[in-house]
Design a protein around this motif. Structure first.
Motif, short mmCIF file in Angstrom:
data_model
loop_
_atom_site.label_atom_id
_atom_site.label_comp_id
_atom_site.label_asym_id
_atom_site.label_seq_id
_atom_site.Cartn_x
_atom_site.Cartn_y
_atom_site.Cartn_z
N ASP A 19 0.80 -1.22 0.00
CA ASP A 19 0.00 0.00 0.00
C ASP A 19 0.84 1.28 0.00
O ASP A 19 0.33 2.35 0.24
CB ASP A 19 -0.96 0.00 1.19
N VAL A 20 2.13 1.14 -0.28
CA VAL A 20 3.04 2.30 -0.35
C VAL A 20 3.54 2.39 -1.79
O VAL A 20 3.82 1.36 -2.42
CB VAL A 20 4.23 2.12 0.62
N SER A 21 3.64 3.59 -2.30
CA SER A 21 4.12 3.78 -3.66
C SER A 21 5.43 3.02 -3.89
O SER A 21 6.38 3.15 -3.12
CB SER A 21 4.36 5.27 -3.93
N LEU A 22 5.44 2.24 -4.95
CA LEU A 22 6.66 1.51 -5.28
C LEU A 22 7.77 2.46 -5.72
O LEU A 22 8.95 2.15 -5.58
CB LEU A 22 6.36 0.48 -6.37
N LEU A 23 7.39 3.61 -6.21
CA LEU A 23 8.38 4.63 -6.56
C LEU A 23 9.09 5.12 -5.30
O LEU A 23 10.31 5.32 -5.30
CB LEU A 23 7.72 5.78 -7.31
N ASP A 24 8.35 5.26 -4.21
CA ASP A 24 8.94 5.65 -2.93
C ASP A 24 9.78 4.53 -2.33
O ASP A 24 10.63 4.78 -1.49
CB ASP A 24 7.85 6.06 -1.93
N GLN A 25 9.51 3.30 -2.76
CA GLN A 25 10.27 2.16 -2.26
C GLN A 25 11.50 1.86 -3.11
O GLN A 25 12.22 0.91 -2.86
CB GLN A 25 9.36 0.91 -2.20
N GLY A 26 11.72 2.68 -4.15
CA GLY A 26 12.94 2.56 -4.94
C GLY A 26 12.77 2.08 -6.36
O GLY A 26 13.75 1.97 -7.09
N LEU A 27 11.56 1.79 -6.80
CA LEU A 27 11.35 1.37 -8.18
C LEU A 27 11.52 2.59 -9.09
O LEU A 27 10.89 3.61 -8.89
CB LEU A 27 9.96 0.76 -8.35
N ASP A 28 12.36 2.45 -10.09
CA ASP A 28 12.57 3.56 -11.02
C ASP A 28 11.84 3.29 -12.34
O ASP A 28 11.20 2.25 -12.50
CB ASP A 28 14.06 3.81 -11.24
N SER A 29 11.94 4.22 -13.25
CA SER A 29 11.21 4.10 -14.51
C SER A 29 11.68 2.91 -15.34
O SER A 29 10.88 2.28 -16.03
CB SER A 29 11.29 5.39 -15.32
N LEU A 32 10.06 -0.09 -13.83
CA LEU A 32 8.64 -0.06 -14.16
C LEU A 32 8.42 -0.53 -15.60
O LEU A 32 7.54 -1.34 -15.88
CB LEU A 32 8.09 1.35 -13.96
N MET A 33 9.24 -0.06 -16.49
CA MET A 33 9.13 -0.48 -17.90
C MET A 33 9.44 -1.96 -18.05
O MET A 33 8.79 -2.66 -18.85
CB MET A 33 10.06 0.37 -18.77
N THR A 34 10.39 -2.46 -17.30
CA THR A 34 10.72 -3.89 -17.31
C THR A 34 9.49 -4.72 -16.94
O THR A 34 9.18 -5.72 -17.59
CB THR A 34 11.88 -4.19 -16.35
N LEU A 35 8.80 -4.29 -15.89
CA LEU A 35 7.60 -5.00 -15.45
C LEU A 35 6.50 -4.94 -16.52
O LEU A 35 5.86 -5.94 -16.81
CB LEU A 35 7.09 -4.43 -14.13
N VAL A 36 6.31 -3.76 -17.09
CA VAL A 36 5.29 -3.61 -18.14
C VAL A 36 5.57 -4.57 -19.29
O VAL A 36 4.68 -5.29 -19.75
CB VAL A 36 5.22 -2.15 -18.65
N GLU A 37 6.78 -4.60 -19.75
CA GLU A 37 7.14 -5.45 -20.89
C GLU A 37 6.98 -6.93 -20.53
O GLU A 37 6.46 -7.71 -21.33
CB GLU A 37 8.57 -5.17 -21.36
N ALA A 52 2.36 3.76 -13.60
CA ALA A 52 2.98 4.96 -13.03
C ALA A 52 1.96 5.85 -12.32
O ALA A 52 2.28 6.47 -11.30
CB ALA A 52 3.71 5.75 -14.11
N GLU A 53 0.74 5.89 -12.82
CA GLU A 53 -0.29 6.73 -12.21
C GLU A 53 -0.82 6.16 -10.91
O GLU A 53 -1.34 6.89 -10.07
CB GLU A 53 -1.45 6.92 -13.19
N HIS A 54 -0.69 4.86 -10.74
CA HIS A 54 -1.21 4.16 -9.55
C HIS A 54 -0.13 3.18 -9.08
O HIS A 54 -0.25 1.98 -9.27
CB HIS A 54 -2.50 3.41 -9.89
N PRO A 55 0.94 3.69 -8.45
CA PRO A 55 2.14 2.88 -8.24
C PRO A 55 2.21 2.04 -6.96
O PRO A 55 3.27 1.95 -6.34
CB PRO A 55 3.25 3.94 -8.25
N THR A 56 1.10 1.40 -6.56
CA THR A 56 1.19 0.47 -5.44
C THR A 56 0.77 -0.91 -5.90
O THR A 56 0.01 -1.06 -6.86
CB THR A 56 0.30 0.88 -4.24
N LEU A 57 1.24 -1.93 -5.21
CA LEU A 57 0.84 -3.29 -5.55
C LEU A 57 -0.67 -3.47 -5.43
O LEU A 57 -1.29 -4.15 -6.24
CB LEU A 57 1.56 -4.31 -4.66
N ASN A 58 -1.25 -2.87 -4.41
CA ASN A 58 -2.71 -2.97 -4.24
C ASN A 58 -3.44 -2.40 -5.45
O ASN A 58 -4.44 -2.95 -5.89
CB ASN A 58 -3.18 -2.26 -2.98
N GLN A 59 -2.95 -1.30 -5.98
CA GLN A 59 -3.60 -0.67 -7.13
C GLN A 59 -3.35 -1.46 -8.42
O GLN A 59 -4.15 -1.40 -9.34
CB GLN A 59 -3.13 0.76 -7.29
N TRP A 60 -2.25 -2.18 -8.49
CA TRP A 60 -1.94 -2.95 -9.69
C TRP A 60 -2.64 -4.30 -9.71
O TRP A 60 -2.92 -4.84 -10.76
CB TRP A 60 -0.44 -3.23 -9.78
#
Length: 72
Positions: A19-29, A32-37, A52-60
């Motif tokens: 429930d915490v932004s993965l960007l705040d936990q250290g995930l970079d762009s 993020l692109m690696t995961l998308v692909e 990127a607009e909803h960067p938590t595991l709960n939101q994904w």
């Protein structure tokens, strides 16, 4: 999903907060692109902007399971 993110962050899966932004936990762009692909290759209809607009595991969690056919 949590394990894949944890691997990119170099953390044990249990240390990745859902429930915490993965960007705040250290995930970079790049991560993020690696995961998308990776997820798109497995059939998920997800975009970089979606995550990127909803960067938590709960939101994904729900959009990915619905889109890749693993739900319902």
């Amino acid at each position: 999903m949590r394990r894949e993110v944890a691997d990119l962050l170099g953390l044990p899966a249990e240390q990745v907060a859902a429930d915490v932004s993965l960007l705040d936990q250290g995930l970079d762009s790049i991560g993020l692109m690696t995961l998308v692909e990776r997820w798109r290759a497995n059939g998920a209809e997800v975009t970089f902007a979606d995550l990127a607009e909803h960067p938590t595991l709960n939101q994904w969690s729900e959009p990915l399971t619905v889109r890749d056919g693993h739900r319902g």
